[in-house]
Design an enzyme around this catalytic site. Structure first.
Site, PDB file in Angstrom:
ATOM      1  CB  VAL A  13     -11.652  11.890 -10.861  1.00 46.31           C
ATOM      2  CG1 VAL A  13     -12.456  10.969 -11.767  1.00 46.31           C
ATOM      3  CG2 VAL A  13     -10.809  12.838 -11.706  1.00 46.31           C
ATOM      4  CG  MET A  14     -12.500   7.957  -7.765  1.00 42.08           C
ATOM      5  SD  MET A  14     -13.472   6.815  -8.771  1.00 42.08           S
ATOM      6  CE  MET A  14     -14.132   5.727  -7.497  1.00 42.08           C
ATOM      7  CB  SER A 128     -14.150  -1.651  -7.290  1.00 36.12           C
ATOM      8  OG  SER A 128     -13.434  -2.056  -8.447  1.00 36.12           O
ATOM      9  CG  HIS A 185     -11.925  -5.780  -6.184  1.00 43.44           C
ATOM     10  ND1 HIS A 185     -11.149  -4.771  -6.734  1.00 43.44           N
ATOM     11  CD2 HIS A 185     -12.880  -6.050  -7.096  1.00 43.44           C
ATOM     12  CE1 HIS A 185     -11.612  -4.459  -7.926  1.00 43.44           C
ATOM     13  NE2 HIS A 185     -12.663  -5.222  -8.170  1.00 43.44           N
ATOM     14  CG  ASN A 186      -7.959  -2.862  -5.349  1.00 41.65           C
ATOM     15  OD1 ASN A 186      -9.142  -3.034  -5.634  1.00 41.65           O
ATOM     16  ND2 ASN A 186      -7.459  -1.666  -5.155  1.00 41.65           N
ATOM     17  CD  GLU A 189      -7.835  -3.921 -10.419  1.00 40.88           C
ATOM     18  OE1 GLU A 189      -6.997  -3.039 -10.720  1.00 40.88           O
ATOM     19  OE2 GLU A 189      -8.867  -3.688  -9.751  1.00 40.88           O
ATOM     20  CE  LYS A 260      -4.086   4.667  -8.435  1.00 44.24           C
ATOM     21  NZ  LYS A 260      -5.501   5.124  -8.473  1.00 44.24           N
TER      22      LYS A 260
END
Length: 470
Positions: A13-14, A128, A185-186, A189, A260
């Site tokens: 997908v990415m 991201s 960042h994650n 989040e 994850k």
């Protein structure tokens, strides 16, 4: 046939969305995947577009202009090393490899050094924004050799999200700097999501507000200082109905949050560096606790909690939750940026915190109006030790710490777990206190292990014989 400006290995997908994004922005892109079905799917995409679908790795390499620029969109870990091992013999000095996955930053450090010795330049790139961000504009966090950044800068700036005309991409620093920033960042989040979840719990179970009212509240919050992608989608979630039952979709979803691992990486690294990040830790622990569903059900039949008492002044409590959420957000981001400050010095990354806040304003999952203020704080003082002591943020915290206390107290008195809110308040109080009870902790350490201590009234290191001798 003209050569491709850019290549993508891994057309999941990415990878596929990023390739389409690049093509839409004027670049010719070649793609290859070990899965023939994905390659065929990309071949369908290529019809009428400036894309090249390659069935073999050799065909892929020969389709690229030199120096070759190759983005690997494969799962973190062993798959990245395998992809590098397959590509490396086919590359020439000066070619560029890019790892766009959620890779652990120390792995990127290692690979960068190994490839540089072979003359191949390397970029570990945090990306991201999810599927739609990859297609229409993500936030991009590249780290590697400066010359590697120059090779890819025009492409990344073209495909990144834009805020006020500025692309949400910037060079983060050497080696694993980009993946480090993406890890933080994650983790931030995780903290944002847990704080929002706890605000929902307090409003829903603590105040008895239904999902329609919750949707109205979050939509209203998204028009003010809390405006952000996560607040926006939260309002939309409350409005969604389950087509099978007609119930609110959020009510039919099992209360078990998965992860994850990037939040866990941040917690582990913070312990290694000696950086307090209790709100991210609380968010990770809350997800872990949510997985103990059967044990929690059993415990609910045995362990007592307080009787539910819904406050009469609901509107005032809603306002207090909004103020507490903003105050806790400041505390959480302060922890994340302070960790990056330690890491920047420890690993020689030379991170630019104003630039990090700038590129997080668009494309990424934590994009928010709030990040304009974070950027401004670091522009005022690039050496800012902690976001909480910036004059503007300190003013807000001083005004809203009472609301944060009220919300934590309400949660405790209602028997509602608020690990993130509580940790944010405890961090605030610990950081602002001139004296902590660590003097007793150190006395205990000296008592049982002769670990010594320092004194408040003179320099030096001391030890006391705590047990009287005959």
């Amino acid at each position: 046939m003209d050569e491709a400006n850019f290549g993508v290995v891994g057309l999941g997908v990415m990878g596929r969305m990023l390739a389409l994004n690049m093509e839409r922005n004027g670049f010719r892109v070649a793609g290859v995947d070990l899965d023939p079905a994905r390659t065929r799917h990309f071949g369908t995409d290529a019809e009428g577009k400036n894309l090249i679908s390659c069935e073999t790795l050799d065909g892929f390499i020969s389709a690229l202009e030199r120096p070759r620029r190759i983005l690997m969109m494969v799962p973190a870990g062993k798959a990245v090393d395998e992809a590098i091992a397959s590509l490396k013999p086919r590359l020439a000095p000066g070619d560029l490899l890019i790892d766009g996955g959620n890779t652990f930053f120390l792995d990127t450090d290692r690979r960068s050094k190994e490839l540089e010795a072979s003359g191949i330049v390397y970029i570990g790139t945090g990306i991201s924004g999810g599927e739609q961000g990859a297609l229409w504009g993500p936030a991009i966090m590249p780290g590697g050799q400066p010359e590697a950044w120059e090779l890819v800068k025009p492409i990344f700036e073209a495909v990144a999200a834009k805020v006020c005309g500025e692309p949400c991409v910037a060079y983060m620093g050497p080696r694993g700097a980009g993946h480090y920033v993406k890890m933080v960042h994650n983790g931030i989040e995780y903290g944002d999501m847990q704080l929002i979840a706890e605000a929902y719990d307090i409003l829903h179970r603590g105040l008895g507000l239904d999902n329609d009212r919750l949707g109205d509240i979050f939509n209203e919050w998204n028009r003010g200082e809390l405006e952000s992608y996560l607040i926006e989608i939260t309002g939309a979630i409350f409005a969604k109905k389950d087509p099978e039952t007609g119930e609110s979709m959020v009510d039919v979803i099992l209360d078990e949050a998965q992860q994850k691992g990037t939040g866990k990486w941040m917690s582990q690294n913070a312990f290694d560096l000696g950086a307090p990040i209790p709100t991210v830790n609380a968010a990770v622990e809350s997800r872990i606790l949510s997985a103990y569903k059967e044990e929690r059900i059993a415990a609910s039949r045995i362990l007592a909690g307080p009787a539910a008492e819904i406050p009469a002044d609901r509107d005032e409590v809603v306002a207090a939750v909004r103020e507490a959420l903003y105050a806790a957000k400041i505390c959480s981001y302060a922890q994340g940026f302070a960790l990056m400050g330690l890491a920047s010095r420890e690993y020689g990354y030379d991170l630019n915190f104003a630039e990090i806040a700038r590129i997080w304003r668009g494309g990424c999952i934590i994009r928010a109006r709030f990040l304009n203020d974070v950027r401004d704080a670091f522009l005022r003082n690039p050496g800012l030790s902690n976001l909480m002591v910036d004059p503007e943020f300190a003013r807000v915290l001083n005004a809203r710490q009472r609301s944060l206390r009220r919300v934590v107290s309400l949660a405790a008195n209602s028997g509602l777990p608020a690990l993130a809110f509580s940790s944010a308040l405890a961090y605030y109080d610990a950081y602002r206190n001139r004296r902590l009870p660590a003097n007793l902790t150190q006395a205990q350490r000296d008592y049982f292990g002769a670990h010594t201590y320092r004194r408040v009234d003179r320099d030096g290191v001391f030890h006391t014989e705590w047990q009287a001798t005959a």
